[in-house]
Write an enzyme that holds these catalytic residues in place. Structure first.
Site, PDB file in Angstrom:
ATOM      1  CE  LYS A   1      42.584  53.388  22.264  1.00  0.00           C
ATOM      2  NZ  LYS A   1      42.730  52.547  23.470  1.00  0.00           N
ATOM      3  CG  ASN A   2      39.259  52.869  24.720  1.00  0.00           C
ATOM      4  OD1 ASN A   2      40.143  52.214  24.165  1.00  0.00           O
ATOM      5  ND2 ASN A   2      39.514  53.915  25.486  1.00  0.00           N
TER       6      ASN A   2
ATOM      7  NE  ARG B   1      44.326  48.177  31.803  1.00  0.00           N
ATOM      8  CZ  ARG B   1      44.706  47.790  33.013  1.00  0.00           C
ATOM      9  NH1 ARG B   1      45.896  47.296  33.213  1.00  0.00           N
ATOM     10  NH2 ARG B   1      43.892  47.915  34.029  1.00  0.00           N
TER      11      ARG B   1
ATOM     12  CG  ASP C   1      48.464  54.301  26.353  1.00  0.00           C
ATOM     13  OD1 ASP C   1      49.367  54.611  25.571  1.00  0.00           O
ATOM     14  OD2 ASP C   1      47.262  54.267  26.060  1.00  0.00           O
TER      15      ASP C   1
END
Ligand code: EPU
Length: 433
Positions: A24-25, A95, A119
């Site tokens: 994901k990141n 984010r 988050d």
């Protein structure tokens, strides 16, 4: 918001093979980087997670279309019709929306961006992003929650980050590829996902030295010189760690296909200290062969260890809820220190509902292992904590029901299906009305 739940009942040892999806990141940043060049970029090993859809919607509002053309393949089409305005309704959801700042500012010289959400662990400022970009000639005005950024043409600069922030490194990097001259980022974050972004930028025509190190040197090119490129997303080390933790608390023998030992060295060392047997399989010895992976065996009770989170190559903060869950059923007492975020121990109350003996105070948690957790209804407060509660359910007597599943879906590609395929007793159900 859906109100589905994940139901877990303790089952025997886990066995089989699980494919580790892309990170994901990494993928969210790669998607944002397609703002840098006109054309069609194809990303492979893209996880099927909600955040990819949200980033797709955000980029569509700015002018880049994304389309899933295969189970793990996403095509990104930038036809040059970009409007550098990122609307609040989309930005507030993740984010990583902050990652459109660098590409847009470097290429178009202006951006209007609402402050990002994501988050909720304490305050997550972006001062280092702004300070770095200011050193390159950008100006910022913050009005009514919207950052208005301007720059004629960014110029290279020597930037030393106060802390190796992942997001600040990425934004400065993706701005610097179009700056006039050389930018040096010292104390840059070294996460494997940053190297992945660098490799994608290089495939697009950027000049970057020091990839994988804490000093990145970027020679800017003229706007218009970068081109679209194809890229395979690195495997998700946090999802991989989740399956390791699942085996750790359930026992068994599982192969994690695609997991990269060289991206998880410190964590693997600590998991071995806790009693897991982990070996690299297939391909090169450093685990970098995509056909390879990790094999994990667990039997008997885990041993407690002390752990502190640190920037890469240290133990990532995103692993921590999993480690606390493992310690909750380990033999002995473990002290866990959080060095990255204030207030990222919220899931501790949920683990306590399952019978865990944990005292959390400020940045520290003392975890006294108990032989057995006991199933109960709990609620996921964020992505990683949600996954950890699912893992805790595997170690709990009776039934555990995890609500707040939408958090888990943001970062996990079919966690339930993957665990069920390994023999876990787990299902998704609609919440009772
Ligand atoms: N920080 C500042 N000022 C800044 C930037 C960061 O004070 O300008 C502080 C943050 O408040 C935080 C620390 O520095 O206390 C770390 O922040 P960093 O910028 O490194 O993290 P991030 O880019 O916001 C990414 C991941 C997080 C992961 C952290 C740390 C994404 C989208 N998010 O966040 O992942 O926890 O790095 O490794 O890449 C997750 O995937 O669940 C997740 C939260």
């Amino acid at each position: 918001m859906n109100d589905e739940r994940i139901l877990i009942r303790r089952a025997g040892p886990l066995r089989g093979e699980v494919a580790i999806p892309g990170a994901k990141n990494s993928v969210l940043k790669l998607m944002a980087a397609t703002l840098l060049a006109d054309g069609t970029s194809t990303l492979t090993n893209v996880p099927d997670i909600v955040d990819v859809g949200i980033m797709g919607d955000l980029l569509a509002a700015i002018g880049v279309r994304s389309e899933r053309v295969g189970p793990d393949t996403v095509r990104m089409v930038n036809d040059g019709n970009i409007s550098p305005v990122a609307p609040y309704e989309l930005v507030e959801r993740i984010r990583a929306s902050i990652n459109v700042l660098g590409p847009l500012l470097g290429r178009f010289g202006r951006v209007s961006l609402s402050l990002p959400g994501g988050d909720d662990f304490g305050s997550r400022p972006i001062d280092m992003h702004l300070k770095g970009l200011e050193a390159m000639g950008a100006t910022f005005e913050l009005r009514h929650g919207v950052v208005e950024a301007r720059a004629e043409r960014l110029h290279g600069a020597d930037i030393t980050l106060d802390f190796p922030s992942v997001g600040a490194t990425e934004n400065i990097l993706t701005a610097a590829v179009h700056a006039k001259g050389t930018t040096v980022i010292d104390n840059a974050a070294r996460e494997p996902e940053i190297a992945d972004l660098c490799n994608f930028l290089v495939a697009m025509g950027a000049h970057i030295g020091g990839i994988g190190s804490s000093t990145l040197v970027i020679e800017g090119v003229e706007p218009g010189q970068l081109h679209a490129a194809d890229h395979q997303v690195v495997p998700d080390r946090i999802q991989a760690a989740t399956y390791l933790a699942a085996v750790a608390v359930s026992g068994g023998e599982v192969v994690l296909r695609g997991a990269r030992a060289d991206h998880m060295e410190m964590l693997l060392r600590r998991f071995r200290d806790m009693g897991l047997s982990i070996t690299t399989i297939g391909g090169a010895l450093d685990g970098s062969d995509a056909g390879g992976g990790l094999a994990v065996w667990a039997e008997g009770r885990l041993r407690s260890i002390d752990v502190a989170t640190l920037p890469y190559p240290g133990i990532a903060t995103d692993y921590k809820p999993l480690i606390v869950t493992m310690l909750a059923v380990a033999d002995g007492v473990g002290i866990v220190t959080e060095n990255l975020y204030p207030g990222r121990f919220r899931y501790v109350e949920e683990l306590q509902r399952l019978g865990a003996d944990i005292r959390a105070d400020g940045h520290h948690a003392v975890v006294r292992g108990v032989p057995q957790l006991s199933g109960a209804p709990v609620r996921a407060p964020d992505i990683r904590a949600g996954a950890a509660l699912v893992v805790a359910g595997l170690a709990a007597d009776g039934e555990t029901s995890v609500a707040g599943v939408h958090h888990v879906d943001r970062g996990y590609d079919d966690l339930v299906g993957r665990l069920a395929a390994l023999g876990a007793d787990i299902e998704r159900v609609d919440a009772p009305a």
